[in-house]
Design a protein around this motif. Sequence first.
Motif, PDB file in Angstrom:
ATOM      1  N   ASN A  13       0.829  -1.206   0.000  1.00  0.00           N
ATOM      2  CA  ASN A  13       0.000   0.000   0.000  1.00  0.00           C
ATOM      3  C   ASN A  13       0.866   1.261   0.000  1.00  0.00           C
ATOM      4  N   TYR A  14       1.970   1.181   0.708  1.00  0.00           N
ATOM      5  CA  TYR A  14       2.918   2.303   0.710  1.00  0.00           C
ATOM      6  C   TYR A  14       3.458   2.541  -0.704  1.00  0.00           C
ATOM      7  N   ILE A  15       3.845   1.469  -1.375  1.00  0.00           N
ATOM      8  CA  ILE A  15       4.406   1.604  -2.728  1.00  0.00           C
ATOM      9  C   ILE A  15       3.355   2.161  -3.687  1.00  0.00           C
ATOM     10  N   LEU A  16       2.151   1.627  -3.641  1.00  0.00           N
ATOM     11  CA  LEU A  16       1.101   2.105  -4.558  1.00  0.00           C
ATOM     12  C   LEU A  16       0.759   3.575  -4.282  1.00  0.00           C
ATOM     13  N   THR A  17       0.718   3.932  -3.004  1.00  0.00           N
ATOM     14  CA  THR A  17       0.403   5.320  -2.661  1.00  0.00           C
ATOM     15  C   THR A  17       1.466   6.267  -3.218  1.00  0.00           C
ATOM     16  N   ARG A  18       2.717   5.878  -3.076  1.00  0.00           N
ATOM     17  CA  ARG A  18       3.775   6.755  -3.599  1.00  0.00           C
ATOM     18  C   ARG A  18       3.778   6.776  -5.119  1.00  0.00           C
ATOM     19  N   MET A  19       3.538   5.637  -5.752  1.00  0.00           N
ATOM     20  CA  MET A  19       3.456   5.623  -7.222  1.00  0.00           C
ATOM     21  C   MET A  19       2.380   6.593  -7.693  1.00  0.00           C
ATOM     22  N   GLU A  20       1.249   6.570  -7.004  1.00  0.00           N
ATOM     23  CA  GLU A  20       0.143   7.448  -7.394  1.00  0.00           C
ATOM     24  C   GLU A  20       0.479   8.923  -7.143  1.00  0.00           C
ATOM     25  N   ASN A  21       1.007   9.199  -5.955  1.00  0.00           N
ATOM     26  CA  ASN A  21       1.233  10.603  -5.593  1.00  0.00           C
ATOM     27  C   ASN A  21       2.379  11.236  -6.368  1.00  0.00           C
ATOM     28  N   GLU A  22       3.394  10.421  -6.681  1.00  0.00           N
ATOM     29  CA  GLU A  22       4.600  10.997  -7.268  1.00  0.00           C
ATOM     30  C   GLU A  22       4.778  10.655  -8.740  1.00  0.00           C
TER      31      GLU A  22
ATOM     32  N   GLY B 177     -11.482   7.948 -12.174  1.00  0.00           N
ATOM     33  CA  GLY B 177     -12.128   7.997 -10.862  1.00  0.00           C
ATOM     34  C   GLY B 177     -11.868   6.773 -10.007  1.00  0.00           C
ATOM     35  N   TYR B 178     -10.726   6.132 -10.234  1.00  0.00           N
ATOM     36  CA  TYR B 178     -10.372   4.957  -9.433  1.00  0.00           C
ATOM     37  C   TYR B 178      -9.030   5.176  -8.734  1.00  0.00           C
ATOM     38  N   ARG B 179      -8.779   4.287  -7.773  1.00  0.00           N
ATOM     39  CA  ARG B 179      -7.458   4.232  -7.145  1.00  0.00           C
ATOM     40  C   ARG B 179      -7.056   2.760  -7.120  1.00  0.00           C
ATOM     41  N   ILE B 180      -5.783   2.490  -7.384  1.00  0.00           N
ATOM     42  CA  ILE B 180      -5.320   1.097  -7.452  1.00  0.00           C
ATOM     43  C   ILE B 180      -4.823   0.644  -6.081  1.00  0.00           C
ATOM     44  N   LYS B 181      -5.391  -0.466  -5.606  1.00  0.00           N
ATOM     45  CA  LYS B 181      -4.998  -1.036  -4.316  1.00  0.00           C
ATOM     46  C   LYS B 181      -4.798  -2.533  -4.483  1.00  0.00           C
ATOM     47  N   LEU B 182      -3.855  -3.087  -3.738  1.00  0.00           N
ATOM     48  CA  LEU B 182      -3.768  -4.545  -3.684  1.00  0.00           C
ATOM     49  C   LEU B 182      -4.762  -5.033  -2.635  1.00  0.00           C
ATOM     50  N   LEU B 183      -5.745  -5.794  -3.091  1.00  0.00           N
ATOM     51  CA  LEU B 183      -6.755  -6.315  -2.166  1.00  0.00           C
ATOM     52  C   LEU B 183      -6.618  -7.824  -2.037  1.00  0.00           C
ATOM     53  N   GLY B 184      -6.935  -8.315  -0.845  1.00  0.00           N
ATOM     54  CA  GLY B 184      -7.271  -9.711  -0.670  1.00  0.00           C
ATOM     55  C   GLY B 184      -8.777  -9.779  -0.547  1.00  0.00           C
TER      56      GLY B 184
ATOM     57  N   ALA C 251     -10.590   2.927  -0.615  1.00  0.00           N
ATOM     58  CA  ALA C 251      -9.707   3.748  -1.459  1.00  0.00           C
ATOM     59  C   ALA C 251      -8.996   4.830  -0.646  1.00  0.00           C
ATOM     60  N   GLN C 252      -9.510   5.150   0.536  1.00  0.00           N
ATOM     61  CA  GLN C 252      -8.901   6.203   1.352  1.00  0.00           C
ATOM     62  C   GLN C 252      -7.779   5.686   2.229  1.00  0.00           C
ATOM     63  N   ILE C 253      -7.576   4.377   2.232  1.00  0.00           N
ATOM     64  CA  ILE C 253      -6.583   3.785   3.138  1.00  0.00           C
ATOM     65  C   ILE C 253      -5.232   3.864   2.447  1.00  0.00           C
ATOM     66  N   ASN C 254      -4.451   4.849   2.803  1.00  0.00           N
ATOM     67  CA  ASN C 254      -3.214   5.116   2.078  1.00  0.00           C
ATOM     68  C   ASN C 254      -1.974   4.860   2.928  1.00  0.00           C
ATOM     69  N   GLY C 255      -0.826   4.827   2.264  1.00  0.00           N
ATOM     70  CA  GLY C 255       0.433   4.608   2.966  1.00  0.00           C
ATOM     71  C   GLY C 255       0.453   3.230   3.611  1.00  0.00           C
ATOM     72  N   VAL C 256       1.034   3.155   4.795  1.00  0.00           N
ATOM     73  CA  VAL C 256       1.210   1.842   5.419  1.00  0.00           C
ATOM     74  C   VAL C 256      -0.036   1.360   6.171  1.00  0.00           C
TER      75      VAL C 256
ATOM     76  N   PHE D 193       7.235   1.571 -10.324  1.00  0.00           N
ATOM     77  CA  PHE D 193       7.298   0.593  -9.242  1.00  0.00           C
ATOM     78  C   PHE D 193       8.728   0.371  -8.748  1.00  0.00           C
ATOM     79  N   ASP D 194       9.644   0.097  -9.671  1.00  0.00           N
ATOM     80  CA  ASP D 194      11.017  -0.238  -9.275  1.00  0.00           C
ATOM     81  C   ASP D 194      11.676   0.888  -8.479  1.00  0.00           C
ATOM     82  N   ASP D 195      11.388   2.108  -8.884  1.00  0.00           N
ATOM     83  CA  ASP D 195      12.001   3.245  -8.200  1.00  0.00           C
ATOM     84  C   ASP D 195      11.447   3.398  -6.782  1.00  0.00           C
ATOM     85  N   VAL D 196      10.145   3.238  -6.646  1.00  0.00           N
ATOM     86  CA  VAL D 196       9.562   3.345  -5.305  1.00  0.00           C
ATOM     87  C   VAL D 196      10.045   2.197  -4.433  1.00  0.00           C
ATOM     88  N   LEU D 197      10.101   1.010  -5.014  1.00  0.00           N
ATOM     89  CA  LEU D 197      10.554  -0.142  -4.239  1.00  0.00           C
ATOM     90  C   LEU D 197      11.969   0.090  -3.699  1.00  0.00           C
ATOM     91  N   ALA D 198      12.849   0.568  -4.572  1.00  0.00           N
ATOM     92  CA  ALA D 198      14.230   0.810  -4.139  1.00  0.00           C
ATOM     93  C   ALA D 198      14.256   1.806  -2.982  1.00  0.00           C
TER      94      ALA D 198
END
Lengths: 438, 438
Positions: free
Chosen positions: A170-179, A250-257, A282-287, A183-188
Amino acid sequence: MTLPSSDSPLRVGVAGLGTVGAALARLLLTRAQELSAEGARPLRLTAVSARDASKDRGFDASGLTFHANAADLARDPNVDLVVELIGGEDGAAKSVVEAALETGKPVITANKALLAAHGLQLAALAEKSSVPLLFEAAVAGGIPAIRALRDAVPGQKVTRVSGILNGTCNYILTRMENEGIAFDDVLADAQRLGYAEADPTFDVDGFDTAHKLAILTSLAFGTEIEASDMYVEGIRAITPDDMAAAAELGYRIKLLGVAQLTDTGIEQRVHPTMLPLDSTLAQINGVLNAVAIDTDLLGEIVLSGPGAGGDATAASVLADLQDLARGLEPKPLRLPRGTLRPYQKARMRAHEGGYYVRLSVVDKPGAFAAIAQRMAEHGISLQSIVQRRKPTDTGPHSHQPVIIITHETMELSVREAMDAIVADGHVNAAPQIIRIER
Amino acid sequence: MTLPSSDSPLRVGVAGLGTVGAALARLLLTRAQELSAEGARPLRLTAVSARDASKDRGFDASGLTFHANAADLARDPNVDLVVELIGGEDGAAKSVVEAALETGKPVITANKALLAAHGLQLAALAEKSSVPLLFEAAVAGGIPAIRALRDAVPGQKVTRVSGILNGTCNYILTRMENEGIAFDDVLADAQRLGYAEADPTFDVDGFDTAHKLAILTSLAFGTEIEASDMYVEGIRAITPDDMAAAAELGYRIKLLGVAQLTDTGIEQRVHPTMLPLDSTLAQINGVLNAVAIDTDLLGEIVLSGPGAGGDATAASVLADLQDLARGLEPKPLRLPRGTLRPYQKARMRAHEGGYYVRLSVVDKPGAFAAIAQRMAEHGISLQSIVQRRKPTDTGPHSHQPVIIITHETMELSVREAMDAIVADGHVNAAPQIIRIER
């Protein structure tokens, strides 16, 4: 339960002194007063185990028995119950939990991998010894999701349980979206900051989410834990293009189970999803983490909060400890092991929902029409289709992104339509497919 | 607890057969199987009370004892525990709860007004008779907020509990925002649709939220319930102009109940707030409710879901019933009545936070500067100030809205600055002040 119901202290042994274990030890040593409740036995930390006895972990260990071997801690006569915070599905974690349960000592664990792999066997062992096995901290850190499923929905029919269960993703996806970065850059960067492991596979490929989901599924539907036979797809393939398209639509990408009752069984699936921007998850961002529980009586309740961290995870262990101190003896998996039904898997190809599809279309006359035709042939009704030429993509070998949003359709139809479109030679890369959830 | 711990059925009497009572009766009659858990006593509905015995409520009442007088139901020898769903802080509701507790029978109630007014006395009565008094359904309908405060945060220091606790207000605010229409118009429509009472005072003026907040405050901070001595402001004064300004500034207006630890005591306050659009509570729209709990270990957890409705509220009653069937005996207010500390009120004028101020400024040279000067004199630092002439407001007696967002400041400073601005004659209407929360 073998513990005497008395005012004598409940002597706690903590196996594993990483971030969570050290936080728990500190809390047990400094909050005795706050943790003692009327009618409950006082809690007293008596023993710990870890690899390194000498390391400073921010608490005074001088009054505690130190065990180099975790299983010895379980057999320590001055330990009434064991908290397992070692982690890992086998090895020392499994040994100490088994040793404790076999000796008739209650166990509290935060170990989702252990429970996903051996939860049924451990639940049976706990029942055989008539001792509790509690694991609020194993799913969604500080969020009381396990007790919500265990205590708050009796008599209701759970139809779906879903969640954002991995803070790293969720942290990675939030940063990908905001910045707007890849993926690889955020992961690093996340690895540098300590938000992702050196080997991130377990988190970013969805396995950690799968383990947690398997536990929630069992509690929600009264089925045996089945963590190995589910659809799992991680977040590595998500691109800035997908993020941009999601925002525009009008969507946000999240990894869901997601575990969901269907006519043919239970769908257990872990994958990136498009969530409407105005949905609670969709409002649950960061960690942060969140768990949504849908029942026939309630509609949906959502619990959100910190999914990890020493204090937050230790707080969930404290709640379990308090339950034991009050003499509660919930069944590990809500229902007796013997009454859990086998997990009947719904086939992923039969999944029904909306789909986001991003195609890299070769710029030839008729390509667009041919793609639409293939979708129609497979009975897929389109909600929107957006073709937008990138200014830089020109020339004879150019391609352009086409974004398709489908109405509710069947997974198999989408896969077959994509196979046909790829076979037609209209795209120059594998289609990106992201399921849409509500 | 006076109940024998046996396999004999726990005989339930339901007082009050409105929407929730009828839903509960239907569930008890049709879900005996789902509600029976191993190690728990089976639940059996044996008696009901209501004004009208003959009304069809969607269940077969032929096997049930009907009591015209609720207190008689409490004394019925075939009733082991009483569920009070009559409502109201006195009268029949209070009589049946008192009669049950005095007779040594556990009580489950959804009655926040009763608890806000008489909760301390009833908790003492329950303790004296050693019987449980449970009320999950009294706050936030189907959301397990009470048990989260009671069971999930032991040993933690709660610093703040807040929530969207009234579905009627949230429905009205959501429609005002989405449709750009005035409070009175939405209220009239909500009344027509059954979402608001004919006399809406209790909901829209914040008293219902205050009752629920008082209960949460007691559980969160271990203090005596104090519902009458808190700051309460409803939503009647919110205008479409405020809604438009909020949207433009990145906020959403919600009626919150907030209880917060400060250096001088506990702030209990109910008022409209500006919430940042990306906060979790800002996403709770329509009739949904949410409760946020902040602790020193967890940070914040948020629970959201249906705040009302027959089935959802009955579901919370079922969870309480299941606790009793399993033999649990939690203290009504988490701590023994005798150990609850008196509520020490923090003064509202000492509240610190950001403020939204909307002024209707008379269009004279220097007005704008004079207003800014008054704010500065009171030590108020401005984050933004927006003056925008409406195209239709021209001429010698015209006025224009000025929107001010302050940095964190003290309530008293804002009030004094507003008094000065009004006294200066620069505005032609009372200033609109809305507190900003995170």
